[in-house]
Write a protein that holds these residues in place. Structure first.
Motif, PDB file in Angstrom:
ATOM      1  N   PHE A 105       0.832  -1.202   0.000  1.00 33.31           N
ATOM      2  CA  PHE A 105       0.000   0.000   0.000  1.00 33.31           C
ATOM      3  C   PHE A 105       0.868   1.254   0.000  1.00 33.31           C
ATOM      4  CE2 PHE A 105      -1.713   3.211   3.037  1.00 33.31           C
ATOM      5  CZ  PHE A 105      -2.694   3.760   2.206  1.00 33.31           C
ATOM      6  N   CYS A 106       1.872   1.279   0.858  1.00 28.85           N
ATOM      7  CA  CYS A 106       2.770   2.443   0.939  1.00 28.85           C
ATOM      8  C   CYS A 106       3.576   2.611  -0.351  1.00 28.85           C
ATOM      9  CB  CYS A 106       3.710   2.300   2.133  1.00 28.85           C
ATOM     10  SG  CYS A 106       2.868   2.401   3.727  1.00 28.85           S
ATOM     11  N   ALA A 107       4.061   1.486  -0.900  1.00 27.88           N
ATOM     12  CA  ALA A 107       4.862   1.563  -2.127  1.00 27.88           C
ATOM     13  C   ALA A 107       4.052   2.134  -3.277  1.00 27.88           C
ATOM     14  CB  ALA A 107       5.387   0.170  -2.485  1.00 27.88           C
ATOM     15  N   SER A 108       2.742   1.834  -3.305  1.00 32.14           N
ATOM     16  CA  SER A 108       1.890   2.369  -4.380  1.00 32.14           C
ATOM     17  C   SER A 108       1.762   3.884  -4.303  1.00 32.14           C
ATOM     18  CB  SER A 108       0.502   1.732  -4.304  1.00 32.14           C
ATOM     19  OG  SER A 108      -0.215   2.175  -3.146  1.00 32.14           O
ATOM     20  N   LEU A 109       2.070   4.439  -3.133  1.00 30.80           N
ATOM     21  CA  LEU A 109       2.030   5.901  -2.934  1.00 30.80           C
ATOM     22  C   LEU A 109       3.432   6.518  -2.938  1.00 30.80           C
ATOM     23  CD1 LEU A 109      -0.628   5.994  -0.063  1.00 30.80           C
ATOM     24  CD2 LEU A 109      -1.012   6.402  -2.498  1.00 30.80           C
ATOM     25  N   GLY A 110       4.444   5.707  -3.286  1.00 28.57           N
ATOM     26  CA  GLY A 110       5.813   6.210  -3.337  1.00 28.57           C
ATOM     27  C   GLY A 110       6.493   6.288  -1.997  1.00 28.57           C
ATOM     28  N   ILE A 111       5.967   5.553  -0.999  1.00 24.90           N
ATOM     29  CA  ILE A 111       6.536   5.571   0.350  1.00 24.90           C
ATOM     30  C   ILE A 111       7.329   4.291   0.563  1.00 24.90           C
ATOM     31  CG2 ILE A 111       6.027   5.637   2.818  1.00 24.90           C
ATOM     32  CD1 ILE A 111       3.435   7.105   2.123  1.00 24.90           C
ATOM     33  N   LEU A 112       8.663   4.438   0.651  1.00 29.64           N
ATOM     34  CA  LEU A 112       9.524   3.264   0.805  1.00 29.64           C
ATOM     35  C   LEU A 112      10.314   3.284   2.108  1.00 29.64           C
ATOM     36  CD1 LEU A 112      10.940   3.060  -2.836  1.00 29.64           C
ATOM     37  CD2 LEU A 112       8.986   1.833  -1.877  1.00 29.64           C
ATOM     38  N   SER A 113      10.337   4.416   2.792  1.00 33.53           N
ATOM     39  CA  SER A 113      11.082   4.527   4.041  1.00 33.53           C
ATOM     40  C   SER A 113      10.270   5.316   5.047  1.00 33.53           C
ATOM     41  CB  SER A 113      12.436   5.217   3.816  1.00 33.53           C
ATOM     42  OG  SER A 113      12.236   6.589   3.510  1.00 33.53           O
ATOM     43  N   VAL A 114      10.681   5.255   6.295  1.00 29.51           N
ATOM     44  CA  VAL A 114      10.005   6.016   7.333  1.00 29.51           C
ATOM     45  C   VAL A 114      10.058   7.507   7.015  1.00 29.51           C
ATOM     46  CG1 VAL A 114      10.029   6.620   9.790  1.00 29.51           C
ATOM     47  CG2 VAL A 114      10.458   4.254   9.086  1.00 29.51           C
ATOM     48  N   GLU A 115      11.185   7.959   6.482  1.00 29.44           N
ATOM     49  CA  GLU A 115      11.340   9.383   6.161  1.00 29.44           C
ATOM     50  C   GLU A 115      10.339   9.840   5.104  1.00 29.44           C
ATOM     51  OE1 GLU A 115      14.928  12.507   5.198  1.00 29.44           O
ATOM     52  OE2 GLU A 115      15.061  10.480   4.409  1.00 29.44           O
ATOM     53  N   ASP A 116       9.968   8.943   4.161  1.00 26.39           N
ATOM     54  CA  ASP A 116       9.017   9.317   3.120  1.00 26.39           C
ATOM     55  C   ASP A 116       7.681   9.775   3.698  1.00 26.39           C
ATOM     56  OD1 ASP A 116      10.828   8.761   1.131  1.00 26.39           O
ATOM     57  OD2 ASP A 116      10.123   6.714   0.811  1.00 26.39           O
ATOM     58  N   PHE A 117       7.348   9.308   4.894  1.00 23.87           N
ATOM     59  CA  PHE A 117       6.089   9.714   5.512  1.00 23.87           C
ATOM     60  C   PHE A 117       6.074  11.200   5.829  1.00 23.87           C
ATOM     61  CE2 PHE A 117       5.455   5.217   6.092  1.00 23.87           C
ATOM     62  CZ  PHE A 117       4.072   5.063   6.083  1.00 23.87           C
ATOM     63  N   LEU A 118       7.261  11.819   5.978  1.00 19.63           N
ATOM     64  CA  LEU A 118       7.325  13.250   6.285  1.00 19.63           C
ATOM     65  C   LEU A 118       6.796  14.095   5.141  1.00 19.63           C
ATOM     66  CD1 LEU A 118      10.849  13.366   7.961  1.00 19.63           C
ATOM     67  CD2 LEU A 118       8.637  13.387   9.099  1.00 19.63           C
ATOM     68  N   LEU A 119       6.687  13.496   3.945  1.00 16.17           N
ATOM     69  CA  LEU A 119       6.208  14.233   2.776  1.00 16.17           C
ATOM     70  C   LEU A 119       4.707  14.115   2.592  1.00 16.17           C
ATOM     71  CD1 LEU A 119       8.972  13.145   0.233  1.00 16.17           C
ATOM     72  CD2 LEU A 119       8.999  15.062   1.818  1.00 16.17           C
ATOM     73  N   HIS A 120       4.038  13.400   3.496  1.00 13.75           N
ATOM     74  CA  HIS A 120       2.610  13.127   3.327  1.00 13.75           C
ATOM     75  C   HIS A 120       1.822  13.545   4.571  1.00 13.75           C
ATOM     76  CE1 HIS A 120       3.090  10.670  -0.385  1.00 13.75           C
ATOM     77  NE2 HIS A 120       4.268  10.406   0.152  1.00 13.75           N
ATOM     78  N   ASP A 121       0.564  13.860   4.352  1.00 10.18           N
ATOM     79  CA  ASP A 121      -0.355  14.210   5.433  1.00 10.18           C
ATOM     80  C   ASP A 121      -1.069  12.948   5.905  1.00 10.18           C
ATOM     81  OD1 ASP A 121      -1.991  16.364   6.915  1.00 10.18           O
ATOM     82  OD2 ASP A 121      -3.518  15.127   5.930  1.00 10.18           O
ATOM     83  N   LEU A 122      -1.161  12.758   7.219  1.00 11.37           N
ATOM     84  CA  LEU A 122      -1.760  11.539   7.769  1.00 11.37           C
ATOM     85  C   LEU A 122      -3.216  11.391   7.342  1.00 11.37           C
ATOM     86  CD1 LEU A 122      -1.641   9.051   9.555  1.00 11.37           C
ATOM     87  CD2 LEU A 122      -2.101  10.500  11.538  1.00 11.37           C
ATOM     88  N   ASP A 123      -3.985  12.478   7.340  1.00 11.98           N
ATOM     89  CA  ASP A 123      -5.394  12.399   6.945  1.00 11.98           C
ATOM     90  C   ASP A 123      -5.541  11.969   5.488  1.00 11.98           C
ATOM     91  OD1 ASP A 123      -6.219  13.147   9.466  1.00 11.98           O
ATOM     92  OD2 ASP A 123      -6.311  15.282   8.967  1.00 11.98           O
ATOM     93  N   ALA A 124      -4.639  12.482   4.637  1.00 11.35           N
ATOM     94  CA  ALA A 124      -4.697  12.104   3.219  1.00 11.35           C
ATOM     95  C   ALA A 124      -4.365  10.627   3.042  1.00 11.35           C
ATOM     96  CB  ALA A 124      -3.727  12.965   2.415  1.00 11.35           C
ATOM     97  N   LEU A 125      -3.410  10.122   3.808  1.00 13.35           N
ATOM     98  CA  LEU A 125      -3.067   8.704   3.737  1.00 13.35           C
ATOM     99  C   LEU A 125      -4.217   7.840   4.246  1.00 13.35           C
ATOM    100  CD1 LEU A 125       0.649   8.784   4.965  1.00 13.35           C
ATOM    101  CD2 LEU A 125      -0.178   8.461   2.624  1.00 13.35           C
ATOM    102  N   ALA A 126      -4.876   8.298   5.307  1.00 11.83           N
ATOM    103  CA  ALA A 126      -6.017   7.553   5.841  1.00 11.83           C
ATOM    104  C   ALA A 126      -7.147   7.493   4.819  1.00 11.83           C
ATOM    105  CB  ALA A 126      -6.505   8.200   7.137  1.00 11.83           C
ATOM    106  N   ALA A 127      -7.347   8.579   4.070  1.00  6.38           N
ATOM    107  CA  ALA A 127      -8.375   8.588   3.021  1.00  6.38           C
ATOM    108  C   ALA A 127      -8.043   7.577   1.925  1.00  6.38           C
ATOM    109  CB  ALA A 127      -8.506   9.993   2.437  1.00  6.38           C
TER     110      ALA A 127
END
Length: 320
Positions: free
Chosen positions: A21-43
């Protein structure tokens, strides 16, 4: 920060489905989460099978990120840390040192901003030479525009024997960096070296210079939208982390843009404004001279309301 898959063995909720799921959004590391909003990821999770489990994984990763932050310290602990562990590094220019109450502060990010050809690179080179020669400290110099000059470094040091010159030059490590992703990789490498204290075999890491930060960040702000601003924020956060946790003085140069009523102001906007502890403005006076003034300083009250240094008090004369 670690790759996402490395968390799997210790946290069952971060399984292959969550990683996909994370890889489909371009998230491969913990640091990548800093580029995303939690509410948007939850949606996004709500659109997938097992959304609640995905949301549990998201909440867990953000908790891990929070746990990586330093614990809060009270004012007295911060004051004692500054007094005992942080030094002030002279820049090689008496006027600037006087203006800054001694020079560049370890643990702080100092930004030097000004128009093209105002002397920003010369100041960065001069400060690097001073720290490597007088303070016997290691300097990491990140050059983003092919402007680093070993000859100018040597000129700043002055007349010394060949062996001393070689020792000083060996203390300055220069990286040529042309994009934000390479910069982040270099900064993570520097953080690893500082953490493992590998660099202390030959000296103490005192100064990190980026000349210029704006040439790497400006291109990603226009076309990448929120992701570009996220990369800028991550870069600024990492610079402050390196400065604070390892007692390194960070010096970055920035260009100026047009402000209100014909004035100029530092580039990169309001989001970047909070990153530097100190902001200095170079203004061309005429010929090869310029004045320097403080527009932000953590311990000088109302520094933004007036120039603390006028043309008659101080000028930098820079030579090629």
């Amino acid at each position: 920060m670690p790759p996402l898959k490395s968390l799997g063995p210790g946290f069952p909720v971060i399984d292959s489905d969550f990683q996909s799921f994370c890889a489909s959004l371009g998230i491969l590391s913990v640091e990548d989460f800093l580029l995303h909003d939690l509410d948007a990821l939850a949606a996004q999770a709500d659109l997938r099978p097992s959304p609640e489990r995905l949301k549990q994984g998201l909440a867990l990763v953000f908790t891990i990120i929070e746990s990586m932050h330093q614990p809060w310290r009270n004012g007295m602990e911060i004051l004692e840390d500054v007094q005992k562990n942080k030094r002030i590094l002279s820049t090689g220019c008496e006027g600037v040192d006087s203006l800054l109450k001694g020079g560049l502060h370890e643990g702080h990010v100092t930004e030097l901003t000004g128009p093209s050809s105002s002397g920003k690179t010369q100041f960065c080179l001069m400060a690097s030479a001073e720290v490597a020669y007088k303070h016997k400290g290691l300097v990491t110099y990140i050059d983003t525009g092919n402007s680093f000059s070993a000859k100018r470094i040597a000129h700043s040091i002055g007349q010394v024997d060949k062996k001393v010159l070689q020792t000083v030059m060996n203390r300055i490590i220069c990286y040529s960096v042309y994009d934000i992703f390479t910069l982040l990789a270099v900064l993570h490498e520097l953080e690893f070296r500082l953490k493992s204290q590998i660099c202390e075999r030959d000296g103490i890491a005192r100064l990190l210079v980026i000349d210029s930060i704006s040439s790497l960040i400006t291109p990603i702000l226009g076309s990448n939208g929120p992701q570009g601003r996220g990369l800028m924020t991550s870069t600024g956060w990492l610079l402050k982390k390196v400065a604070d946790e390892y007692g390194t003085a960070v010096l970055v140069s920035n260009h100026t843009v047009s402000g209100n009523h014909g004035t100029t102001k530092p580039a990169l906007g309001e989001s970047w404004k909070v990153i530097p502890h100190t902001r200095l403005l170079l203004t061309q006076v005429g010929g090869s001279n310029c004045s320097i003034s403080i527009i932000k300083h953590p311990s000088l009250e109302n520094a933004t309301s007036f120039s603390l240094l006028n043309h008659s008090q101080f000028c930098i004369t820079y030579k090629v």
